[in-house]
Design a protein around this motif. Sequence first.
Motif, PDB file in Angstrom:
ATOM      1  N   HIS A  71       0.798  -1.305   0.030  1.00  0.00           N
ATOM      2  CA  HIS A  71      -0.035   0.005   0.014  1.00  0.00           C
ATOM      3  C   HIS A  71       0.833   1.319  -0.034  1.00  0.00           C
ATOM      4  N   LEU A  72       1.965   1.157  -0.735  1.00  0.00           N
ATOM      5  CA  LEU A  72       2.736   2.609  -0.900  1.00  0.00           C
ATOM      6  C   LEU A  72       2.178   3.243  -2.100  1.00  0.00           C
ATOM      7  N   PRO A  73       2.269   4.842  -1.912  1.00  0.00           N
ATOM      8  CA  PRO A  73       1.810   5.423  -3.330  1.00  0.00           C
ATOM      9  C   PRO A  73       2.729   5.181  -4.208  1.00  0.00           C
ATOM     10  N   LEU A  74       2.261   4.556  -5.578  1.00  0.00           N
ATOM     11  CA  LEU A  74       3.081   4.420  -6.826  1.00  0.00           C
ATOM     12  C   LEU A  74       3.908   5.673  -7.286  1.00  0.00           C
ATOM     13  N   THR A  75       3.564   6.797  -7.028  1.00  0.00           N
ATOM     14  CA  THR A  75       4.228   8.111  -7.609  1.00  0.00           C
ATOM     15  C   THR A  75       5.328   8.367  -6.750  1.00  0.00           C
ATOM     16  N   LYS A  76       5.385   7.694  -5.395  1.00  0.00           N
ATOM     17  CA  LYS A  76       6.888   7.804  -5.011  1.00  0.00           C
ATOM     18  C   LYS A  76       7.794   6.808  -4.943  1.00  0.00           C
ATOM     19  N   LEU A  77       7.419   5.899  -6.028  1.00  0.00           N
ATOM     20  CA  LEU A  77       8.440   4.788  -6.023  1.00  0.00           C
ATOM     21  C   LEU A  77       9.094   4.699  -7.571  1.00  0.00           C
ATOM     22  N   SER A  78      10.051   4.284  -7.529  1.00  0.00           N
ATOM     23  CA  SER A  78      10.908   4.098  -8.981  1.00  0.00           C
ATOM     24  C   SER A  78       9.855   3.084  -9.546  1.00  0.00           C
ATOM     25  N   GLU A  79      10.348   3.089 -10.913  1.00  0.00           N
ATOM     26  CA  GLU A  79       9.337   2.155 -11.755  1.00  0.00           C
ATOM     27  C   GLU A  79       9.739   0.716 -11.503  1.00  0.00           C
ATOM     28  N   GLN A  80      10.959   0.292 -11.237  1.00  0.00           N
ATOM     29  CA  GLN A  80      11.130  -0.848 -10.770  1.00  0.00           C
ATOM     30  C   GLN A  80      10.565  -1.438  -9.473  1.00  0.00           C
ATOM     31  N   ARG A  81      10.507  -0.443  -8.633  1.00  0.00           N
ATOM     32  CA  ARG A  81       9.850  -0.922  -7.219  1.00  0.00           C
ATOM     33  C   ARG A  81       8.438  -0.860  -7.505  1.00  0.00           C
ATOM     34  N   ALA A  82       7.911   0.071  -8.280  1.00  0.00           N
ATOM     35  CA  ALA A  82       6.326  -0.020  -8.466  1.00  0.00           C
ATOM     36  C   ALA A  82       5.886  -1.122  -9.161  1.00  0.00           C
ATOM     37  N   TRP A  83       6.722  -1.541 -10.177  1.00  0.00           N
ATOM     38  CA  TRP A  83       6.205  -2.796 -10.702  1.00  0.00           C
ATOM     39  C   TRP A  83       6.478  -4.067  -9.734  1.00  0.00           C
ATOM     40  N   GLU A  84       7.339  -3.981  -8.848  1.00  0.00           N
ATOM     41  CA  GLU A  84       7.564  -5.236  -7.739  1.00  0.00           C
ATOM     42  C   GLU A  84       6.317  -5.366  -6.795  1.00  0.00           C
ATOM     43  N   GLY A 109      -5.229   6.419  -4.509  1.00  0.00           N
ATOM     44  CA  GLY A 109      -5.813   6.874  -5.712  1.00  0.00           C
ATOM     45  C   GLY A 109      -4.361   7.772  -6.532  1.00  0.00           C
ATOM     46  N   ARG A 110      -3.362   7.395  -6.185  1.00  0.00           N
ATOM     47  CA  ARG A 110      -2.251   8.281  -6.879  1.00  0.00           C
ATOM     48  C   ARG A 110      -1.363   7.264  -7.930  1.00  0.00           C
ATOM     49  N   TYR A 111      -1.398   7.896  -9.035  1.00  0.00           N
ATOM     50  CA  TYR A 111      -0.765   6.987  -9.943  1.00  0.00           C
ATOM     51  C   TYR A 111      -0.643   8.189 -11.024  1.00  0.00           C
ATOM     52  N   ARG A 112       0.499   7.815 -11.993  1.00  0.00           N
ATOM     53  CA  ARG A 112       0.887   8.458 -12.993  1.00  0.00           C
ATOM     54  C   ARG A 112       0.727   7.363 -14.406  1.00  0.00           C
ATOM     55  N   ARG A 113       0.964   8.063 -15.741  1.00  0.00           N
ATOM     56  CA  ARG A 113       0.762   7.170 -16.983  1.00  0.00           C
ATOM     57  C   ARG A 113       1.606   5.952 -16.812  1.00  0.00           C
ATOM     58  N   ARG A 114       2.983   6.030 -16.233  1.00  0.00           N
ATOM     59  CA  ARG A 114       3.853   5.061 -16.208  1.00  0.00           C
ATOM     60  C   ARG A 114       3.005   3.710 -15.289  1.00  0.00           C
ATOM     61  N   ASP A 115       2.224   4.101 -14.211  1.00  0.00           N
ATOM     62  CA  ASP A 115       1.620   3.053 -13.444  1.00  0.00           C
ATOM     63  C   ASP A 115       0.509   2.547 -14.218  1.00  0.00           C
ATOM     64  N   VAL A 116      -0.261   3.091 -15.140  1.00  0.00           N
ATOM     65  CA  VAL A 116      -0.940   2.577 -15.973  1.00  0.00           C
ATOM     66  C   VAL A 116      -0.710   1.558 -16.855  1.00  0.00           C
TER      67      VAL A 116
END
Length: 242
Positions: A71-84, A109-116
């Motif tokens: 439950h970490l906000p994806l916008t604060k994570l690197s792309e690799q960490r978000a993917w994991e 509710g936090r995300y960006r295009r990368r996360d989609v």
Amino acid sequence: MSAPAVTVTTSWDDGHRLDLRLAGLLARHDIPGTFYIAPRNGELREPDRLAPAQIGELAEGFEIGGHTLSHLPLTKLSEQRAWEEIRSGKTELEDAAGRPLTSFCYPMGRYRRRDVRLVARAGFSLARTVSRSSLTTGDLLEMATTVNAYRHLVDGPLAVRLALGNPRRIARYFFDWDALAMRWFDLCLASGGVFHLWGHSWEVDARGDWERLERVLAYISRVPGVRYVTNGQLAEAPEAAR
């Protein structure tokens, strides 16, 4: 002329043990629900998180959706960490639920295009946001909702609009989220669309809102001609959700 097509769906976030109580209410009113669970949610004490066996129990009657691992906000994570976070949360939930997951909810509710893109890459066909006040889903990977089981102080202008200027109704819609939810449902019955109620079981409990929630569930349940579905079922027939 035929009545407008109306769909009802509900979703509940985080994976708190009180989700089991909430599931009981949904079952009592024959309303489907999607439970978005972060199995190692760092915002919840471990005793308050659903255990794998409880997730399996919940999956017997309801849809389980991904909500990342912790439950970490994806916008604060690197792309690799978000993917994991997205991938490992999905894997752990699928092991507990015993079935594939197709729905996802962005933490906070936090995300960006990368996360989609990452959510789609992980195999999810639908991703819910916290955007409210809609009777359509919009883009299924950035799905909007109708009403949150919580009173929002920013809903003053919305209350004025939905109450058509009536002072007593304005106050009611502003202070009582259950009245606001039922007004939205009436509008959906009149115009058609998707009525999407969402919330958090722990928040309902903290605010003493179980009676409000049951009032809403009773109001929206078992209405002839209304289609009741999980979030994931919206993606199976997207043309009926727009």
